[in-house]
Design an enzyme around this catalytic site. Structure first.
Site, PDB file in Angstrom:
ATOM      1  N   GLY A 278       0.766  -1.241   0.000  1.00 48.86           N
ATOM      2  CA  GLY A 278       0.000   0.000   0.000  1.00 48.86           C
ATOM      3  C   GLY A 278       0.793   1.284   0.000  1.00 48.86           C
ATOM      4  O   GLY A 278       0.215   2.367   0.029  1.00 48.86           O
ATOM      5  N   GLU A 320       4.228  -6.309   1.871  1.00 49.40           N
ATOM      6  CA  GLU A 320       3.867  -6.749   0.514  1.00 49.40           C
ATOM      7  C   GLU A 320       3.765  -5.579  -0.465  1.00 49.40           C
ATOM      8  O   GLU A 320       2.690  -5.300  -0.996  1.00 49.40           O
ATOM      9  CB  GLU A 320       2.511  -7.462   0.565  1.00 49.40           C
ATOM     10  CG  GLU A 320       2.522  -8.715   1.397  1.00 49.40           C
ATOM     11  CD  GLU A 320       1.131  -9.296   1.628  1.00 49.40           C
ATOM     12  OE1 GLU A 320       1.041 -10.497   1.919  1.00 49.40           O
ATOM     13  OE2 GLU A 320       0.137  -8.542   1.527  1.00 49.40           O
ATOM     14  N   GLY A 322       3.704  -3.664  -3.812  1.00 49.38           N
ATOM     15  CA  GLY A 322       3.584  -3.948  -5.244  1.00 49.38           C
ATOM     16  C   GLY A 322       3.921  -2.684  -6.005  1.00 49.38           C
ATOM     17  O   GLY A 322       4.970  -2.546  -6.629  1.00 49.38           O
ATOM     18  N   ARG A 323       3.008  -1.703  -5.877  1.00 49.18           N
ATOM     19  CA  ARG A 323       3.165  -0.439  -6.585  1.00 49.18           C
ATOM     20  C   ARG A 323       4.529   0.226  -6.309  1.00 49.18           C
ATOM     21  O   ARG A 323       5.172   0.740  -7.228  1.00 49.18           O
ATOM     22  CB  ARG A 323       2.058   0.513  -6.120  1.00 49.18           C
ATOM     23  CG  ARG A 323       1.999   1.816  -6.890  1.00 49.18           C
ATOM     24  CD  ARG A 323       1.086   2.817  -6.152  1.00 49.18           C
ATOM     25  NE  ARG A 323      -0.149   2.261  -5.692  1.00 49.18           N
ATOM     26  CZ  ARG A 323      -1.283   2.210  -6.410  1.00 49.18           C
ATOM     27  NH1 ARG A 323      -1.316   2.720  -7.607  1.00 49.18           N
ATOM     28  NH2 ARG A 323      -2.375   1.675  -5.893  1.00 49.18           N
ATOM     29  N   ARG A 360      -6.710   3.475 -14.641  1.00 52.86           N
ATOM     30  CA  ARG A 360      -6.660   4.048 -13.291  1.00 52.86           C
ATOM     31  C   ARG A 360      -7.227   5.468 -13.233  1.00 52.86           C
ATOM     32  O   ARG A 360      -7.800   5.883 -12.235  1.00 52.86           O
ATOM     33  CB  ARG A 360      -5.232   4.007 -12.738  1.00 52.86           C
ATOM     34  CG  ARG A 360      -4.689   2.580 -12.617  1.00 52.86           C
ATOM     35  CD  ARG A 360      -3.418   2.507 -11.783  1.00 52.86           C
ATOM     36  NE  ARG A 360      -3.685   2.828 -10.406  1.00 52.86           N
ATOM     37  CZ  ARG A 360      -3.440   3.984  -9.838  1.00 52.86           C
ATOM     38  NH1 ARG A 360      -2.883   4.937 -10.530  1.00 52.86           N
ATOM     39  NH2 ARG A 360      -3.747   4.185  -8.584  1.00 52.86           N
ATOM     40  N   TYR A 364     -10.127   5.561 -10.658  1.00 50.49           N
ATOM     41  CA  TYR A 364      -9.824   6.158  -9.344  1.00 50.49           C
ATOM     42  C   TYR A 364      -9.597   7.664  -9.414  1.00 50.49           C
ATOM     43  O   TYR A 364      -9.114   8.251  -8.442  1.00 50.49           O
ATOM     44  CB  TYR A 364      -8.539   5.557  -8.758  1.00 50.49           C
ATOM     45  CG  TYR A 364      -8.430   4.063  -8.800  1.00 50.49           C
ATOM     46  CD1 TYR A 364      -9.348   3.245  -8.147  1.00 50.49           C
ATOM     47  CD2 TYR A 364      -7.363   3.452  -9.462  1.00 50.49           C
ATOM     48  CE1 TYR A 364      -9.212   1.870  -8.181  1.00 50.49           C
ATOM     49  CE2 TYR A 364      -7.223   2.074  -9.495  1.00 50.49           C
ATOM     50  CZ  TYR A 364      -8.164   1.291  -8.852  1.00 50.49           C
ATOM     51  OH  TYR A 364      -8.017  -0.075  -8.876  1.00 50.49           O
ATOM     52  N   CYS A 391     -14.253   4.565 -27.544  1.00 47.93           N
ATOM     53  CA  CYS A 391     -15.528   5.197 -27.777  1.00 47.93           C
ATOM     54  C   CYS A 391     -16.181   5.502 -26.437  1.00 47.93           C
ATOM     55  O   CYS A 391     -17.134   4.845 -26.023  1.00 47.93           O
ATOM     56  CB  CYS A 391     -16.394   4.257 -28.616  1.00 47.93           C
ATOM     57  SG  CYS A 391     -17.801   5.120 -29.260  1.00 47.93           S
ATOM     58  N   GLU A 392     -15.627   6.479 -25.741  1.00 41.98           N
ATOM     59  CA  GLU A 392     -16.060   6.749 -24.365  1.00 41.98           C
ATOM     60  C   GLU A 392     -15.472   8.103 -23.955  1.00 41.98           C
ATOM     61  O   GLU A 392     -14.249   8.284 -24.032  1.00 41.98           O
ATOM     62  CB  GLU A 392     -15.503   5.620 -23.477  1.00 41.98           C
ATOM     63  CG  GLU A 392     -15.839   5.717 -22.049  1.00 41.98           C
ATOM     64  CD  GLU A 392     -16.706   4.541 -21.563  1.00 41.98           C
ATOM     65  OE1 GLU A 392     -17.033   3.636 -22.370  1.00 41.98           O
ATOM     66  OE2 GLU A 392     -17.055   4.576 -20.389  1.00 41.98           O
ATOM     67  N   TYR A 421      -0.385  -1.720 -11.969  1.00 38.81           N
ATOM     68  CA  TYR A 421      -1.826  -1.719 -12.195  1.00 38.81           C
ATOM     69  C   TYR A 421      -2.230  -1.060 -13.525  1.00 38.81           C
ATOM     70  O   TYR A 421      -3.331  -0.529 -13.634  1.00 38.81           O
ATOM     71  CB  TYR A 421      -2.569  -1.051 -11.025  1.00 38.81           C
ATOM     72  CG  TYR A 421      -2.246  -1.704  -9.699  1.00 38.81           C
ATOM     73  CD1 TYR A 421      -2.673  -3.000  -9.430  1.00 38.81           C
ATOM     74  CD2 TYR A 421      -1.477  -1.049  -8.738  1.00 38.81           C
ATOM     75  CE1 TYR A 421      -2.365  -3.615  -8.232  1.00 38.81           C
ATOM     76  CE2 TYR A 421      -1.157  -1.667  -7.536  1.00 38.81           C
ATOM     77  CZ  TYR A 421      -1.601  -2.948  -7.286  1.00 38.81           C
ATOM     78  OH  TYR A 421      -1.292  -3.555  -6.105  1.00 38.81           O
TER      79      TYR A 421
HETATM   80  C1  LIG Z   1      -3.161  -8.098   0.511  1.00 35.35           C
HETATM   81  C2  LIG Z   1      -2.453  -7.125  -0.351  1.00 35.35           C
HETATM   82  N1  LIG Z   1      -1.123  -7.048  -0.276  1.00 35.35           N
HETATM   83  C3  LIG Z   1      -0.429  -6.194  -1.040  1.00 35.35           C
HETATM   84  C4  LIG Z   1      -1.059  -5.358  -1.937  1.00 35.35           C
HETATM   85  C5  LIG Z   1      -0.222  -4.454  -2.767  1.00 35.35           C
HETATM   86  O1  LIG Z   1      -0.542  -3.134  -2.628  1.00 35.35           O
HETATM   87  P1  LIG Z   1       0.376  -2.027  -3.264  1.00 35.35           P
HETATM   88  O2  LIG Z   1       0.573  -2.346  -4.690  1.00 35.35           O
HETATM   89  O3  LIG Z   1      -0.398  -0.783  -3.061  1.00 35.35           O
HETATM   90  O4  LIG Z   1       1.663  -2.015  -2.508  1.00 35.35           O
HETATM   91  C6  LIG Z   1      -2.460  -5.393  -2.041  1.00 35.35           C
HETATM   92  C7  LIG Z   1      -3.190  -4.448  -2.912  1.00 35.35           C
HETATM   93  O5  LIG Z   1      -3.672  -3.420  -2.459  1.00 35.35           O
HETATM   94  C8  LIG Z   1      -3.165  -6.310  -1.237  1.00 35.35           C
HETATM   95  O6  LIG Z   1      -4.497  -6.406  -1.329  1.00 35.35           O
HETATM   96  N1  LIG Z   2      -5.548  -1.651  -8.581  1.00 35.78           N
HETATM   97  C1  LIG Z   2      -5.461  -0.567  -7.649  1.00 35.78           C
HETATM   98  C2  LIG Z   2      -4.980  -0.949  -6.313  1.00 35.78           C
HETATM   99  C3  LIG Z   2      -5.608  -2.176  -5.746  1.00 35.78           C
HETATM  100  C4  LIG Z   2      -4.538  -2.900  -5.115  1.00 35.78           C
HETATM  101  C5  LIG Z   2      -4.816  -4.319  -4.835  1.00 35.78           C
HETATM  102  N2  LIG Z   2      -5.535  -4.596  -3.605  1.00 35.78           N
HETATM  103  C6  LIG Z   2      -4.718   0.609  -8.224  1.00 35.78           C
HETATM  104  O1  LIG Z   2      -4.485   0.667  -9.376  1.00 35.78           O
HETATM  105  O2  LIG Z   2      -4.380   1.523  -7.550  1.00 35.78           O
END
Ligand SMILES: Cc1ncc(COP(=O)(O)O)c(C=O)c1O
Ligand SMILES: N[C@@H](CCCC[NH3+])C(=O)O
Length: 463
Positions: A278, A320, A322-323, A360, A364, A391-392, A421
């Site tokens: 997150g 964890e 990701g982003r 996104r 969002y 087309c939007e 994402y």
């Molecule tokens: C359980 C869990 N872990 C990790 C992540 C990765 O989040 P982020 O990409 O914001 O770090 C998510 C997505 O929000 C998630 O649902």
């Molecule tokens: N997909 C979302 C975040 C969700 C992360 C996964 N729980 C984004 O683009 O920001």
């Protein structure tokens, strides 16, 4: 993220329209290292390069739209997270942000673990050789088949998301003669400061089991009784694209409180806590994300302090991201098509992709930056909206940003920080072909996910 209207008028507007946009940078040709990956630069011709290769050459070889992923930057970010958390903690890269077999190999080489949330992500991970014990399996509605596969291959942990799943996983593990390592995902009741659709720790949503009302304690009670499960810890994920550490601190404190309750009731000290992902990244120059070492320090201190106060041995922490790992490492390269100035409003700059490669903004209200990358320009800043070809009318990639006023059909423009994402949420809307992901490293570029073709789409359409 605060935005204020810029006082100076762009070329096509004497009165600025409503909107949230930052003032244009003093020099639009300068690339802010906050939002661009580390090997991005401009060459002597003014063409933007990544890993030493010009975007003109990349566009010619790989076409547009395409995502270009800076492998050097990706690996450096993995190392920064691994070093910040050290040997006594675990970093699980969240594959939902972007996953491919090349990425799995990089993670493996850089010593990271992997969080997957579907059978598809699991099979990608396994097929690229990620050891099963380094995989965490998530999801609020894992199928029996997914659970069975995860248990059979021996994933390091399954994160249990509901009372029903506690029983489901226990039965499957037992039927396979196994004892599965599990964590329980709890919702700690924090209102994370992010978009409502990506906040996950308040109670009225689908993930996890609430700490409130003793539900999480009850889940622990049940899990501890089941032979098929080895409960190793508690998991909390409060949301995504979060800058403020306060939510993580409250979450850590509440999870440690639960560990103390478990110790008091069962005489068991659960050895692990996972504080989820997150962490926010910079999409525009106004965003100020935390560095991994600051995050590790803040989380480590709070967990240690709370455990000392509760007389608990400090558990092993995992996170964890990701982003925060993949997001800043890639940009999307587009070719400009139609440029349509709307007097008194803004200029619509249409590109050859759109909401199919970046949902996104529509989903969002996400903010992005954009730069002219095939050349430099001294033209005045022009308030622009980068839109796709779908087309939007909501097909917006960058809602409000400044491009040089001479931007014209055929120019290449790029949107940075699209590593997370974007490809993973890409669609075939209007039968768009999902763009390729090209990894660039030290003067070499190679496709790691190829562009879809019309044949791919026709093959799915079985008449
Ligand atoms: C359980 C869990 N872990 C990790 C992540 C990765 O989040 P982020 O990409 O914001 O770090 C998510 C997505 O929000 C998630 O649902
Ligand atoms: N997909 C979302 C975040 C969700 C992360 C996964 N729980 C984004 O683009 O920001």
């Amino acid at each position: 993220m605060s935005r204020s209207a810029h006082p100076a008028g762009p070329r096509h507007a004497d009165v600025l329209p409503e909107g949230h946009y930052t003032a244009p940078a003093a020099d639009l040709n300068v690339l802010d290292p906050k939002v661009w990956s580390r090997t991005v630069d401009r060459d002597e011709r003014g063409v933007v390069t990544v890993g030493g290769i010009g975007v003109d050459a990349l566009a010619e070889e790989f076409g547009t739209p395409a995502y270009f992923l800076d492998e050097t930057d990706f690996r450096a970010r993995c190392r920064a997270w691994a070093e910040a958390f050290g040997k006594d903690a675990d970093v699980f890269y969240a594959g939902k942000a972007f996953l491919s077999r090349a990425v799995v190999r990089w993670l493996k080489e850089e010593g990271l673990n992997l969080d997957v949330c579907s059978g598809g992500e699991l099979s990608t991970a396994l097929s690229a050789g990620m050891p099963a014990e380094r995989i965490a399996f998530h999801g609020n509605n894992k199928s029996e088949e997914e659970i069975r596969t995860a248990v059979e291959v021996g994933v390091g942990r399954i994160v249990l998301d509901s009372f029903q799943e506690i029983v489901r996983v226990a039965h499957i593990a037992q039927s396979l003669g196994k004892r599965q390592r599990v964590q329980i995902r709890v919702t700690v009741g924090v209102e994370a400061h992010t978009h409502e659709f990506i906040a996950t720790a308040h109670e009225d949503q689908k993930f996890g089991i609430a700490l409130a009302g003793g539900q999480a304690a009850e889940a622990v009670r049940r899990a501890l009784k089941l032979d098929g499960l080895e409960l190793i810890g508690i998991h909390s994920h409060i949301g995504s694209q979060i800058f403020d550490m306060a939510g993580f601190e409250v979450s850590a404190r509440r999870v440690v409180q639960l560990l103390a309750e478990v110790r008091d009731e069962h005489g068991v000290e659960l050895p692990e806590i996972d504080l989820g992902g997150g962490l926010g990244i910079a999409y525009t120059s106004e965003d100020d994300p935390r560095e991994p070492h600051e995050i590790a320090k803040a989380l480590g201190e709070i967990v240690t302090r709370e455990c000392e106060a509760a007389g608990l041995t400090t558990p092993r922490i995992s996170v964890e991201p990701g982003r925060a790992i993949v997001g800043p490492t890639a940009f999307t390269l587009y070719r400009v098509g139609t440029v349509k100035p709307l007097e008194g409003l803004r200029t619509y700059v249409s590109v050859d992709g759109g909401m199919s490669d970046n949902i996104r903004t529509a989903l969002y209200d996400a903010e992005y930056s954009v730069s002219l990358v095939s050349r430099t320009s001294d033209a005045a800043p022009m308030l622009s909206r980068v839109v796709g070809k779908h087309c939007e009318s909501g097909d917006i990639v960058v809602r409000d940003a400044f491009l040089p006023a001479d931007v014209a059909p055929g120019d290449l423009i790029a949107v940075p920080a699209t590593g997370a994402y974007c490809r993973s949420m890409a669609s075939n809307y209007n039968h768009a072909l999902r763009p390729p992901v090209v990894a660039v490293r030290e003067g070499e570029a190679r496709v790691i996910v190829r562009r879809e073709t019309e044949e791919d789409l026709l093959r799915l359409d079985v008449g």
